[in-house]
Design a protein around this motif. Structure first.
Motif, mmCIF file in Angstrom:
data_model
loop_
_atom_site.group_PDB
_atom_site.id
_atom_site.type_symbol
_atom_site.label_atom_id
_atom_site.label_comp_id
_atom_site.label_asym_id
_atom_site.label_seq_id
_atom_site.Cartn_x
_atom_site.Cartn_y
_atom_site.Cartn_z
ATOM 1 N N PRO A 1 -27.007 0.642 2.937
ATOM 2 C CA PRO A 1 -26.138 -0.521 3.187
ATOM 3 C C PRO A 1 -26.679 -1.344 4.343
ATOM 4 O O PRO A 1 -27.222 -0.795 5.310
ATOM 5 C CB PRO A 1 -24.797 0.115 3.550
ATOM 6 N N GLU B 1 -25.018 -4.877 5.035
ATOM 7 C CA GLU B 1 -24.063 -5.905 5.475
ATOM 8 C C GLU B 1 -22.762 -5.784 4.701
ATOM 9 O O GLU B 1 -22.775 -5.508 3.499
ATOM 10 C CB GLU B 1 -24.673 -7.293 5.255
ATOM 11 N N ASN B 2 -21.652 -6.000 5.392
ATOM 12 C CA ASN B 2 -20.339 -6.003 4.761
ATOM 13 C C ASN B 2 -19.662 -7.346 5.001
ATOM 14 O O ASN B 2 -19.788 -7.915 6.087
ATOM 15 C CB ASN B 2 -19.477 -4.862 5.320
ATOM 16 N N SER B 3 -18.960 -7.842 3.995
ATOM 17 C CA SER B 3 -18.347 -9.163 4.096
ATOM 18 C C SER B 3 -17.215 -9.206 5.112
ATOM 19 O O SER B 3 -16.814 -10.293 5.549
ATOM 20 C CB SER B 3 -17.810 -9.604 2.719
ATOM 21 N N GLU C 1 -16.980 -6.627 7.962
ATOM 22 C CA GLU C 1 -17.440 -6.099 9.244
ATOM 23 C C GLU C 1 -18.793 -6.615 9.689
ATOM 24 O O GLU C 1 -19.231 -6.349 10.806
ATOM 25 C CB GLU C 1 -17.473 -4.567 9.187
ATOM 26 N N VAL D 1 -24.534 -3.780 9.153
ATOM 27 C CA VAL D 1 -24.424 -2.336 9.373
ATOM 28 C C VAL D 1 -25.438 -1.977 10.462
ATOM 29 O O VAL D 1 -26.644 -1.936 10.222
ATOM 30 C CB VAL D 1 -24.702 -1.553 8.085
ATOM 31 N N ILE E 1 -15.934 -3.453 -2.833
ATOM 32 C CA ILE E 1 -15.503 -2.226 -2.155
ATOM 33 C C ILE E 1 -14.006 -1.996 -2.368
ATOM 34 O O ILE E 1 -13.178 -2.829 -2.004
ATOM 35 C CB ILE E 1 -15.811 -2.306 -0.651
ATOM 36 N N HIS F 1 -17.385 1.867 9.312
ATOM 37 C CA HIS F 1 -17.307 0.546 8.696
ATOM 38 C C HIS F 1 -16.124 0.449 7.738
ATOM 39 O O HIS F 1 -15.632 -0.649 7.467
ATOM 40 C CB HIS F 1 -18.610 0.218 7.948
ATOM 41 N N GLN G 1 -11.457 -1.796 7.640
ATOM 42 C CA GLN G 1 -11.073 -2.484 6.410
ATOM 43 C C GLN G 1 -9.761 -1.965 5.828
ATOM 44 O O GLN G 1 -9.219 -2.565 4.894
ATOM 45 C CB GLN G 1 -12.193 -2.347 5.370
ATOM 46 N N ALA H 1 -13.424 -7.650 -0.483
ATOM 47 C CA ALA H 1 -14.505 -7.081 0.327
ATOM 48 C C ALA H 1 -15.699 -6.684 -0.542
ATOM 49 O O ALA H 1 -15.548 -6.109 -1.620
ATOM 50 C CB ALA H 1 -14.000 -5.873 1.096
ATOM 51 N N THR I 1 -19.905 -5.178 -0.109
ATOM 52 C CA THR I 1 -20.985 -4.691 0.746
ATOM 53 C C THR I 1 -22.315 -4.972 0.074
ATOM 54 O O THR I 1 -22.473 -4.805 -1.142
ATOM 55 C CB THR I 1 -20.834 -3.190 1.034
#
Length: 326
Positions: free
Chosen positions: A65, A67-69, A71, A74, A100, A123, A127, A190, A192
């Motif tokens: 992983p 990047e998260n939309s 948070e 990573v 997610i 992470h 959420q 969300a 990822t």
């Protein structure tokens, strides 16, 4: 894609990363071959361990992983990719976007009023914080290596600090847990982003960088000579003057001293594009260091919008004009 390639992922079994690898395999193989490749893939307990496995040749590629939309980046992945060990040895060669969805999983027979601790990845917890505050206000958060590791530890009875896990539906199923609540994420949209990482040079010695597709992105890490007013602007101007859009910008501590940061960025385009190549040369001149992590196709296949004066044709014509003067 050759079936002889071997793959790994940030595990254990049941992580969203495994789901991303399954999605990748199905996009590049028929269903039977995809499932066979997934069954042979190796889970690694941490992102650095997964990247080490590629670097040392245990597997040809790993999914991690990045990047998260909700948070953002990573950190463990960004820092591991930017480590001295990774410099020049690893390449991002593709990406996958995975929606997610979280569930609250427990050992069979566990009641909600018995939950005093909830395990999950750092992470994932932000959420679901809103849902937890509303539904389990007295529960303590217990960090785990991954969402699936939380489910695995719970199923094996290894962890005494928590009685429930926030994880993917697949993890609850894999480890034989009951689901007390579904869709507990605070943000239903969300997503990822995961990246497939290979060695910079393949088995044949050739570059691992995929050919340009017209819907590519390039990932870089930039270092300043020193922290001064306009330092970051000087770097970004190398992109703006060549009509290159930046899609992600994050600062990360270099570890050298307090306040010392580098910048991890994604830009539209491929290293083979004239404008991107010119920008990299410009950055190499003005930055203390430029680390090229890879050029690869965007998962959403969105074409790169290139203005006329930034097209390859415009750069070639300008070069021919200059050559005529020399």
């Amino acid at each position: 894609m050759s079936a002889r390639e071997t793959f790994g992922y940030f595990g254990p079994e049941g992580t969203f990363t495994q789901a991303a690898l399954r999605q990748w395999h199905h996009q590049h193989n028929d269903a039977e071959a995809a499932e066979a490749l997934l069954a042979e893939s190796v889970p690694y307990a941490t992102v650095p361990a997964a990247l080490d496995a590629v670097r040392e040749g245990e597997v040809d590629a790993v999914m991690v992983p990045i990047e998260n939309s909700v948070e953002g980046g990573v950190s463990s992945t960004l820092d591991a990719l930017n480590s001295e060990d990774s410099e020049g040895t690893l390449r991002l060669v593709g990406e996958v976007l995975v929606p997610i969805t979280f569930v609250l999983a427990v050992r069979p027979g566990t009641r909600e009023d018995a939950i005093t601790g909830v395990g999950s990845h750092s992470h994932a917890w932000p959420q679901v914080r809103g849902w937890m505050t509303k539904n389990l206000p007295g529960a303590t958060y217990v960090p785990t290596l991954s969402t699936a590791a939380a489910a695995q530890g719970l199923a094996r009875g290894e962890i005494g600090q928590y009685q429930a896990a926030v994880c993917a539906p697949m993890a609850a199923q894999v480890f034989g847990l009951d689901t007390l609540a579904t869709d507990i994420g605070d943000n239903v949209g969300a997503v990822t982003r995961f990246v497939l990482v290979k060695r910079a040079r393949g088995r044949d010695g050739g570059s691992s960088t995929p050919e340009p597709t017209g819907h590519d992105k390039t990932t870089l890490v930039l270092y300043q000579h020193d922290d001064r007013p306009g330092g970051l602007l000087e770097l970004l101007e190398q992109l703006a003057t060549r009509g290159i859009s930046m899609t992600r910008l994050e600062s990360r501590p270099t570890g050298a001293a307090m306040g010392s940061y580098c910048f991890s960025i994604d830009v539209d385009g491929h290293v083979a594009d004239e404008r991107v190549g010119e920008a990299l040369m410009g950055l190499q001149r003005v930055a203390a260091q430029v680390r090229f992590l890879g050029s690869y196709a965007r998962a959403d296949r969105r074409p790169v919008d290139v203005r006329p004066d930034a097209s390859d044709e415009a750069y070639v014509a300008a070069q021919e004009w200059l050559d005529s003067l020399r």
